[in-house]
Design a protein around this motif. Structure first.
Motif, PDB file in Angstrom:
ATOM      1  N   GLY A 196       2.625 -25.656  61.836  1.00  0.00           N
ATOM      2  CA  GLY A 196       3.879 -26.563  61.823  1.00  0.00           C
ATOM      3  C   GLY A 196       4.824 -26.048  62.870  1.00  0.00           C
ATOM      4  N   VAL A 197       6.164 -26.369  62.495  1.00  0.00           N
ATOM      5  CA  VAL A 197       7.290 -26.162  63.282  1.00  0.00           C
ATOM      6  C   VAL A 197       8.225 -25.178  62.627  1.00  0.00           C
ATOM      7  CG1 VAL A 197       9.050 -27.320  64.594  1.00  0.00           C
ATOM      8  CG2 VAL A 197       6.775 -28.550  64.466  1.00  0.00           C
ATOM      9  N   VAL A 198       8.879 -24.516  63.254  1.00  0.00           N
ATOM     10  CA  VAL A 198      10.096 -23.727  62.546  1.00  0.00           C
ATOM     11  C   VAL A 198      11.416 -24.545  62.443  1.00  0.00           C
ATOM     12  CG1 VAL A 198      11.534 -21.691  62.830  1.00  0.00           C
ATOM     13  CG2 VAL A 198       9.138 -21.453  63.516  1.00  0.00           C
ATOM     14  N   GLN A 199      11.820 -24.408  61.131  1.00  0.00           N
ATOM     15  CA  GLN A 199      12.972 -25.078  60.766  1.00  0.00           C
ATOM     16  C   GLN A 199      14.275 -24.622  60.629  1.00  0.00           C
ATOM     17  OE1 GLN A 199      12.998 -29.035  60.125  1.00  0.00           O
ATOM     18  NE2 GLN A 199      11.472 -28.215  61.762  1.00  0.00           N
ATOM     19  N   GLU A 200      14.105 -23.012  60.088  1.00  0.00           N
ATOM     20  CA  GLU A 200      15.010 -22.271  60.072  1.00  0.00           C
ATOM     21  C   GLU A 200      14.673 -20.872  60.030  1.00  0.00           C
ATOM     22  OE1 GLU A 200      18.176 -20.874  56.396  1.00  0.00           O
ATOM     23  OE2 GLU A 200      16.775 -22.580  56.143  1.00  0.00           O
ATOM     24  N   VAL A 201      15.505 -19.843  60.643  1.00  0.00           N
ATOM     25  CA  VAL A 201      15.086 -18.471  61.068  1.00  0.00           C
ATOM     26  C   VAL A 201      16.172 -17.681  60.285  1.00  0.00           C
ATOM     27  CG1 VAL A 201      13.739 -18.976  63.045  1.00  0.00           C
ATOM     28  CG2 VAL A 201      16.314 -18.507  63.015  1.00  0.00           C
ATOM     29  N   ALA A 202      15.974 -16.284  60.178  1.00  0.00           N
ATOM     30  CA  ALA A 202      17.019 -15.426  59.920  1.00  0.00           C
ATOM     31  C   ALA A 202      17.453 -14.766  61.128  1.00  0.00           C
ATOM     32  CB  ALA A 202      16.188 -14.303  59.103  1.00  0.00           C
ATOM     33  N   PRO A 203      18.771 -14.143  60.777  1.00  0.00           N
ATOM     34  CA  PRO A 203      19.579 -13.321  61.995  1.00  0.00           C
ATOM     35  C   PRO A 203      18.499 -12.666  62.768  1.00  0.00           C
ATOM     36  CG  PRO A 203      20.773 -13.524  60.147  1.00  0.00           C
ATOM     37  CD  PRO A 203      19.692 -14.011  59.747  1.00  0.00           C
ATOM     38  N   GLY A 204      18.582 -12.395  64.075  1.00  0.00           N
ATOM     39  CA  GLY A 204      17.743 -11.765  64.708  1.00  0.00           C
ATOM     40  C   GLY A 204      16.254 -11.858  64.834  1.00  0.00           C
ATOM     41  N   SER A 205      15.831 -12.967  64.473  1.00  0.00           N
ATOM     42  CA  SER A 205      14.590 -13.520  64.629  1.00  0.00           C
ATOM     43  C   SER A 205      13.973 -13.786  66.119  1.00  0.00           C
ATOM     44  CB  SER A 205      14.272 -14.904  63.691  1.00  0.00           C
ATOM     45  OG  SER A 205      12.970 -15.355  63.766  1.00  0.00           O
ATOM     46  N   PRO A 206      12.724 -13.339  66.091  1.00  0.00           N
ATOM     47  CA  PRO A 206      12.066 -13.592  67.185  1.00  0.00           C
ATOM     48  C   PRO A 206      11.557 -14.999  67.355  1.00  0.00           C
ATOM     49  CG  PRO A 206      10.380 -12.437  65.699  1.00  0.00           C
ATOM     50  CD  PRO A 206      11.692 -12.372  65.285  1.00  0.00           C
ATOM     51  N   PHE A 207      11.689 -15.868  66.526  1.00  0.00           N
ATOM     52  CA  PHE A 207      11.377 -17.027  66.782  1.00  0.00           C
ATOM     53  C   PHE A 207      12.712 -18.118  66.869  1.00  0.00           C
ATOM     54  CE2 PHE A 207       8.059 -15.069  64.434  1.00  0.00           C
ATOM     55  CZ  PHE A 207       6.696 -15.695  65.154  1.00  0.00           C
ATOM     56  N   SER A 208      12.591 -19.243  67.244  1.00  0.00           N
ATOM     57  CA  SER A 208      13.700 -20.449  66.998  1.00  0.00           C
ATOM     58  C   SER A 208      13.316 -21.535  66.477  1.00  0.00           C
ATOM     59  CB  SER A 208      14.152 -20.432  68.711  1.00  0.00           C
ATOM     60  OG  SER A 208      14.155 -19.477  69.359  1.00  0.00           O
ATOM     61  N   VAL A 209      14.255 -22.205  66.136  1.00  0.00           N
ATOM     62  CA  VAL A 209      13.977 -23.486  65.613  1.00  0.00           C
ATOM     63  C   VAL A 209      13.639 -24.436  66.491  1.00  0.00           C
ATOM     64  CG1 VAL A 209      15.381 -25.614  64.398  1.00  0.00           C
ATOM     65  CG2 VAL A 209      16.091 -23.398  64.117  1.00  0.00           C
ATOM     66  N   GLY A 210      12.270 -25.119  66.250  1.00  0.00           N
ATOM     67  CA  GLY A 210      11.577 -26.036  67.088  1.00  0.00           C
ATOM     68  C   GLY A 210      10.279 -25.331  67.552  1.00  0.00           C
ATOM     69  N   ASP A 211      10.079 -24.022  67.407  1.00  0.00           N
ATOM     70  CA  ASP A 211       8.891 -23.495  67.902  1.00  0.00           C
ATOM     71  C   ASP A 211       7.712 -24.133  67.009  1.00  0.00           C
ATOM     72  OD1 ASP A 211      10.148 -21.827  69.513  1.00  0.00           O
ATOM     73  OD2 ASP A 211      10.171 -19.988  68.266  1.00  0.00           O
ATOM     74  N   ARG A 212       6.716 -24.394  67.900  1.00  0.00           N
ATOM     75  CA  ARG A 212       5.265 -24.702  67.172  1.00  0.00           C
ATOM     76  C   ARG A 212       4.779 -23.399  66.907  1.00  0.00           C
ATOM     77  NH1 ARG A 212       1.891 -27.016  70.343  1.00  0.00           N
ATOM     78  NH2 ARG A 212       1.303 -28.954  69.078  1.00  0.00           N
ATOM     79  N   VAL A 213       4.247 -23.363  65.768  1.00  0.00           N
ATOM     80  CA  VAL A 213       3.444 -21.877  65.120  1.00  0.00           C
ATOM     81  C   VAL A 213       2.409 -22.196  64.350  1.00  0.00           C
ATOM     82  CG1 VAL A 213       5.812 -20.812  65.345  1.00  0.00           C
ATOM     83  CG2 VAL A 213       5.182 -21.961  63.299  1.00  0.00           C
ATOM     84  N   ILE A 214       1.620 -21.181  64.009  1.00  0.00           N
ATOM     85  CA  ILE A 214       0.667 -21.224  62.951  1.00  0.00           C
ATOM     86  C   ILE A 214       0.988 -20.060  62.091  1.00  0.00           C
ATOM     87  CG2 ILE A 214      -1.486 -22.357  63.952  1.00  0.00           C
ATOM     88  CD1 ILE A 214      -2.540 -19.449  64.751  1.00  0.00           C
ATOM     89  N   ALA A 215       0.796 -19.932  60.806  1.00  0.00           N
ATOM     90  CA  ALA A 215       1.225 -18.788  60.078  1.00  0.00           C
ATOM     91  C   ALA A 215       0.328 -18.686  58.824  1.00  0.00           C
ATOM     92  CB  ALA A 215       2.763 -19.073  59.804  1.00  0.00           C
ATOM     93  N   PHE A 216       0.571 -17.539  58.241  1.00  0.00           N
ATOM     94  CA  PHE A 216       0.354 -17.362  56.626  1.00  0.00           C
ATOM     95  C   PHE A 216       1.475 -17.247  55.972  1.00  0.00           C
ATOM     96  CE2 PHE A 216      -2.854 -15.275  59.719  1.00  0.00           C
ATOM     97  CZ  PHE A 216      -3.971 -15.767  59.053  1.00  0.00           C
ATOM     98  N   PRO A 217       1.686 -18.285  55.151  1.00  0.00           N
ATOM     99  CA  PRO A 217       2.914 -18.364  54.280  1.00  0.00           C
ATOM    100  C   PRO A 217       2.567 -17.376  52.957  1.00  0.00           C
ATOM    101  CG  PRO A 217       2.086 -20.635  54.949  1.00  0.00           C
ATOM    102  CD  PRO A 217       1.093 -19.650  55.236  1.00  0.00           C
ATOM    103  N   LYS A 218       3.916 -17.037  52.388  1.00  0.00           N
ATOM    104  CA  LYS A 218       3.823 -16.284  51.493  1.00  0.00           C
ATOM    105  C   LYS A 218       3.518 -16.570  50.127  1.00  0.00           C
ATOM    106  CE  LYS A 218       8.709 -15.721  50.270  1.00  0.00           C
ATOM    107  NZ  LYS A 218       9.897 -14.928  50.117  1.00  0.00           N
ATOM    108  N   ASN A 219       3.613 -17.657  49.826  1.00  0.00           N
ATOM    109  CA  ASN A 219       3.518 -18.554  48.537  1.00  0.00           C
ATOM    110  C   ASN A 219       2.780 -19.705  48.557  1.00  0.00           C
ATOM    111  OD1 ASN A 219       4.811 -16.286  46.973  1.00  0.00           O
ATOM    112  ND2 ASN A 219       6.808 -17.503  47.780  1.00  0.00           N
ATOM    113  N   GLY A 220       1.621 -19.985  49.551  1.00  0.00           N
ATOM    114  CA  GLY A 220       1.037 -21.067  49.385  1.00  0.00           C
ATOM    115  C   GLY A 220       1.478 -22.096  50.624  1.00  0.00           C
TER     116      GLY A 220
END
Length: 324
Positions: free
Chosen positions: A66-90
């Motif tokens: 999917g696509v990053v929609q929100e990041v925490a301060p200091g994140s290595p990711f930016s809104v709009g990044d195309r990513v794959i991930a292992f989510p924490k709650n499904g």
């Protein structure tokens, strides 16, 4: 947002297409707008569960594209990044949250549908082949459940590596042409593989056997494992535990290694990064791929689970969640 959740253990019909709140992120987390998720056999096992030990409501799903929609301060990711991930709650939801350590950027030339098949099976397969099995090009290897997601990827990676002989096992020989198209030199059934491996190796046995089935397949694998060989045990899709006696290993100098991607995600997430970067590059350069068996809409997750349980498919089953 829309999501598929369950409030009890049971068959596929316990999955409910529902409205729930969009999750919020904490420090070192990202919010991802899901485009696809894959369906893994681990989802089936978790859905069936163990009565009396559930924490509900429960959401299934191991990975997401999917696509990053929100990041925490200091994140290595930016809104709009195309990513794959292992989510924490499904991952059966329109928005998911993941730990930054389990999020990986993907190049723009990789279509979401193609990359969605990748996270769990490809990263796991790469680690099994290179880190756990320590396969050499001179080896004869056996890959159980070779037509499944992990089996398909293990076969391709082994072929790309130049492994001497790749033997795949399947429940039904109707899947043999598919497995051979991925690079297997020989395909046999769970009932005949022990004898056929010994014939193919002049009674020496296979150097490495990858076992995700367990049950009596584990015992029969040891019967055709070479001296100093390695049995890599990473699942029990049969639903039964395999039995290993000390006499099976000490005098023959055989090794038995266990590995769990889930455990590693939880206890040592940084360990996944090198494998993730490698397989992303292999996909981006068209050196490996995963055939898509079928794509279901999120509201049809029940049908996706029923197909997985039927075992009448090859490759990966995906759930399409959104557009981007």
């Amino acid at each position: 947002m829309k999501a598929v959740i369950q409030h009890e253990f049971g068959d596929a019909n316990v999955l409910t297409y529902s409205d729930i709140d969009i999750p919020t992120i904490a420090e070192h987390e990202v919010l991802i707008k899901a485009v696809y998720t894959s369906v893994n056999y681990a989802d089936i096992k978790k859905r069936i569960g163990n009565k009396g030990k559930g924490k509900f409501p429960l959401m299934l799903g191991l990975d997401v594209a999917g696509v990053v929609q929100e990041v925490a301060p200091g994140s290595p990711f930016s809104v709009g990044d195309r990513v794959i991930a292992f989510p924490k709650n499904g991952s059966y939801a329109e928005y998911v949250v993941a730990n930054e350590k389990l999020v990986y950027k993907i190049p723009d030339n990789l279509p979401f549908e193609e990359v969605a098949a990748m996270p769990t099976v490809s990263i796991l397969s790469y680690m099994l082949l290179y880190e756990i099995g320590h396969v050499k090009t001179t080896d004869t290897i056996v890959i159980h459940s070779a037509a499944g997601g992990v089996g398909s990827m293990l076969t391709q990676l082994a072929k790309l590596m130049g492994v001497h002989k790749i033997i795949g096992t399947v429940g039904n020989l109707d899947k043999a042409p598919y497995v051979k198209s991925l690079g297997a030199d020989m395909v046999c059934t769970y009932k005949t593989f022990t004898e056929q491996v010994l014939i193919e190796t002049a009674n020496v046995g296979a150097n490495v056997i990858f076992d995700s089935v367990a049950g009596d397949v584990t015992q029969r694998s040891l019967e055709c494992l070479a001296f100093y060989g390695t049995l890599v045990q990473f699942g029990n899709s049969s639903g039964n535990a395999g039995t290993i006696k000390t006499s099976d290993v000490h005098s023959s100098c055989r090794n038995v290694k266990g590995f769990s991607l889930g455990t590693t995600r939880e206890l040592d997430p940084e360990r996944l990064l090198p494998a993730a970067e490698k397989v992303i590059d292999l996909f981006a350069t068209n050196k490996i791929s995963l055939p898509i068996a079928k794509v279901f809409d999120l509201e049809d997750a029940v049908l996706a689970h029923q197909l997985i349980e039927s075992r009448k498919y090859v490759g990966k089953v995906l759930i399409k969640i959104g557009d981007y």
